[in-house]
Design an enzyme around this catalytic site. Sequence first.
Site, short mmCIF file in Angstrom:
data_model
loop_
_atom_site.label_atom_id
_atom_site.label_comp_id
_atom_site.label_asym_id
_atom_site.label_seq_id
_atom_site.Cartn_x
_atom_site.Cartn_y
_atom_site.Cartn_z
N LYS A 223 0.81 -1.21 0.00
CA LYS A 223 0.00 0.00 0.00
C LYS A 223 0.85 1.27 0.00
O LYS A 223 2.06 1.25 0.24
CB LYS A 223 -0.98 -0.04 1.17
CG LYS A 223 -2.08 -1.08 0.92
CD LYS A 223 -3.24 -1.00 1.87
CE LYS A 223 -4.34 -1.96 1.43
NZ LYS A 223 -5.47 -1.98 2.36
N ARG A 262 -3.20 -10.48 4.49
CA ARG A 262 -3.67 -10.50 3.10
C ARG A 262 -2.57 -9.89 2.23
O ARG A 262 -2.24 -8.72 2.39
CB ARG A 262 -4.97 -9.70 2.99
CG ARG A 262 -5.61 -9.66 1.61
CD ARG A 262 -6.89 -8.83 1.65
NE ARG A 262 -7.58 -8.81 0.37
CZ ARG A 262 -7.34 -7.94 -0.60
NH1 ARG A 262 -6.40 -7.00 -0.42
NH2 ARG A 262 -8.00 -7.98 -1.73
#
Length: 283
Positions: A223, A262
């Site tokens: 991210k 994840r």
Amino acid sequence: MLHPSGLPENLRNLDRTLVMGVLNVTPDSFSDGGRFDDTEIAISHAFQMIQDGADIIDIGGESTRPGSERISVQVELDRVLPVIAGLVDSGVAISIDTMRAEVARAAIEAGACMINDVSGGKSDPEMLSYVSTLTVPYILMHWRGPSNIMNTLTEYSDVVADVTSEISKQVDLAVAAGIARERIAVDPGIGFAKTVDQNWPILKHLDVLEGLGLPILMGASRKKFLGELLAKDGVVRDSDERESATTAISTLMAARGLWAVRVHDVKPTRDAIAVVDRIAKTS
């Protein structure tokens, strides 16, 4: 290891952090958009992630990257259902990444075994009531609004306390709707309605969220906050080059016993968890 109830039998007794492999069958996801929007390529990639050690394949047909717009239900269904059909007969544990009850229902009927709702039941008023009819795990993420406006929703008095409180209230609503609390896992929503700097306190003070007594899924893979951390000469590190930082987070999460992480690249995270697990089991 605190697992949500309703997991497939082969996962429920594992005493290590589980690895959820990301499979975005979209043209526009922030890291891998367009790479796996062909059904056969997506299925092949899913099997590769299983070979690399993924415990769960999380299939999403709608991008939730900042600024993305909603797609139709039919487009989302057309993207995810053929992939589920190509995997389920091989015994792959499939999570459906969706904010829509209609898509969740079709995916569960097709063989998915858990629902990963990044809106935590806020996007679709039918989601919580539908999930209450099931016995599978429900992953409830912290969410303040859709992707096209979430970057305007970053005002917090105390980001750690506020995120935990907002998740707790949504969990209470889910339980009131008839979802057994033990079926719920929570996700603090790294990158969702949070500035780059607001993600770090959430990671540092996870004990506050752990205080809810629920399994936690961490989705920090590749991210933007990692790209900003690794920027050089003012240039943000590309998403494909954030894997070492992602693995560092996976290692830290495994060391504190989180339920699942994840990730896009399964093998380095699974290797890191193996090291953490081996040290933990050493007398």
